[in-house]
Enzyme design. Structure first.
Site, PDB file in Angstrom:
ATOM      1  N   SER A  52       0.826  -1.208   0.000  1.00 47.51           N
ATOM      2  CA  SER A  52       0.000   0.000   0.000  1.00 47.51           C
ATOM      3  C   SER A  52       0.854   1.249   0.000  1.00 47.51           C
ATOM      4  CB  SER A  52      -0.875  -0.008   1.251  1.00 47.51           C
ATOM      5  OG  SER A  52      -1.418   1.269   1.487  1.00 47.51           O
ATOM      6  N   TYR A  79      -2.165  -0.392  10.550  1.00 46.96           N
ATOM      7  CA  TYR A  79      -2.439  -1.059   9.257  1.00 46.96           C
ATOM      8  C   TYR A  79      -1.260  -0.833   8.314  1.00 46.96           C
ATOM      9  CZ  TYR A  79      -3.786  -0.970   4.358  1.00 46.96           C
ATOM     10  OH  TYR A  79      -3.786  -1.119   3.002  1.00 46.96           O
ATOM     11  N   LYS A 104       1.824  -3.418   6.642  1.00 52.12           N
ATOM     12  CA  LYS A 104       2.199  -3.550   5.222  1.00 52.12           C
ATOM     13  C   LYS A 104       3.706  -3.366   5.071  1.00 52.12           C
ATOM     14  CE  LYS A 104      -1.808  -4.214   3.170  1.00 52.12           C
ATOM     15  NZ  LYS A 104      -2.087  -5.456   2.424  1.00 52.12           N
TER      16      LYS A 104
END
Ligand code: WQD
Length: 331
Positions: A124, A150, A154
């Site tokens: 991302s 989050y 990643k």
């Protein structure tokens, strides 16, 4: 090739399943259905005529994942599975670290045990963190000042993949950093349909359009952007998937990293206006305060994928709005 898609009943994964089946690949899906619906398998069959093999398995269930790989014989894994709600990750960091990191480690252990040497990872733009930049190249630093767990998962998974590729020199890794995926399949049978309360702009706009949410809250109009609202690089999900297909052709031992974006930015207000134009209806919204952790402008420099993968995004935001409305009309 025989391909296993983790998270393959999700938004990006299901569109990838369709394209891979259309190209003649043998596709299987591993998903725990925490944020997707099993009916997606029938939609994939309706579009392609083929129902992919399905394993309702949680990547945290190591023994169950081993079972999948024991009979698997996979040539490639595309790892889409992961929790991805930025706000939720701030409230529940342990859930995100356990699910995204431990799940990936289980996956990589099973790949190693069964000799699967190719993996494409759904990363991302969030890994670029808050460095003051607005347009990102793959050479820029990552893992610096990432505002939420989050995004940190990643980044950490990218690092785990790099280390595993050092330990196993045959391993072929492609890291694809998605910017903001939007749109739906042209058939209107597949689209972004999260089970959870959506975080992302387009699913929320869709819920407002359906009347499930009263109005869109625009998080801040005091950014240094064209109209003060947040600017992002929205890429049609089918273009995004084609980026994966282009990457498959170039896989080799080691780690390749590519941004998948259009290279163009669009503000929230511009997205609202385009949706209103496409739908012919006003979209109620209210400007409220900034959302914690948001950046003003996040746009891909997509030159590397163009140069090395011979891939660029072809579809426009208008295309994505049209496809989204078509999906809305059928679901
Ligand atoms: C886009 C713009 C918001 C909702 C995150 C992750 C990324 C990826 C996509 C999962 C911003 C504004 C949004 C709303 C708003 N993860 N907005 N009102 O934050 O760019 O990226 O989601 O797929 O890795 O970091 O996407 O869609 O949440 O926000 O004003 O109700 O829309 O402020 O400017 P984001 P988003």
């Amino acid at each position: 090739m025989k391909v296993l898609l983790t998270g393959g009943t999700g938004f990006i994964g299901s569109h990838a399943a369709v394209r891979l089946i259309e190209l003649g690949h043998d596709v299987e899906i591993l998903d725990n259905l925490v944020n997707s619906k099993v009916e997606v398998l029938d939609k994939i069959k309706e579009i392609t005529g083929v129902k992919p093999g399905f394993h309702q398995v949680d990547l945290l269930d190591y023994e169950a994942v081993r079972e999948v790989f024991k009979d698997g014989g996979y040539d490639l894994v595309i790892h889409f599975a992961g929790l991805k709600a930025v706000g939720e990750s701030v409230e529940k960091p342990l859930l995100y670290y356990e699910n995204n990191i431990e799940g990936t480690i289980n996956l990589l252990k099973c790949m190693r045990e069964s000799g699967v040497k190719k993996i494409i990872f759904s990363s991302s733009a969030t890994v670029y963190g808050d460095t003051g930049e607005t347009k990102f190249t793959e050479e820029m630093p990552v893992g610096v000042k990432i505002s939420n767990p989050y995004g940190k998962t990643k980044y950490m998974i990218e690092e785990i993949l790099r280390d595993e590729a050092v330990a196993d020199e045959d391993l072929e890794v492609v890291i694809l950093r998605y910017f903001n995926p939007i749109g739906a399949h042209e058939s209107g049978l597949l689209g972004e349909d999260p089970n959870d309360i959506p975080n992302n702009l387009m699913p929320i706009i869709m819920k407002v359009a359906r009347g499930e949410i009263k109005e869109l809250k625009i998080y801040g109009d005091d950014y240094e952007t064209v109209d003060g609202t947040g600017v992002r690089d929205y890429i049609h999900v089918v273009d995004l998937v084609d980026g994966h297909l282009a990457a498959i052709k170039k896989m080799k031992p080691g780690v390749l990293v590519y941004n998948l974006g259009t290279g163009r930015g669009t503000s929230v207000l511009e997205m609202v206006k385009m949706f209103e134009k496409a739908s012919g209806e006003k979209l109620p919204y209210e400007i409220v305060g900034r959302r914690e952790g948001d950046l003003g402008e996040v746009i891909a420099n997509a030159d590397k994928a163009k140069k090395e993968l011979d891939w660029t995004a072809l579809r426009t935001i208008e295309d994505a709005m049209r496809d989204t409305l078509n999906y809305l009309s059928q679901n």
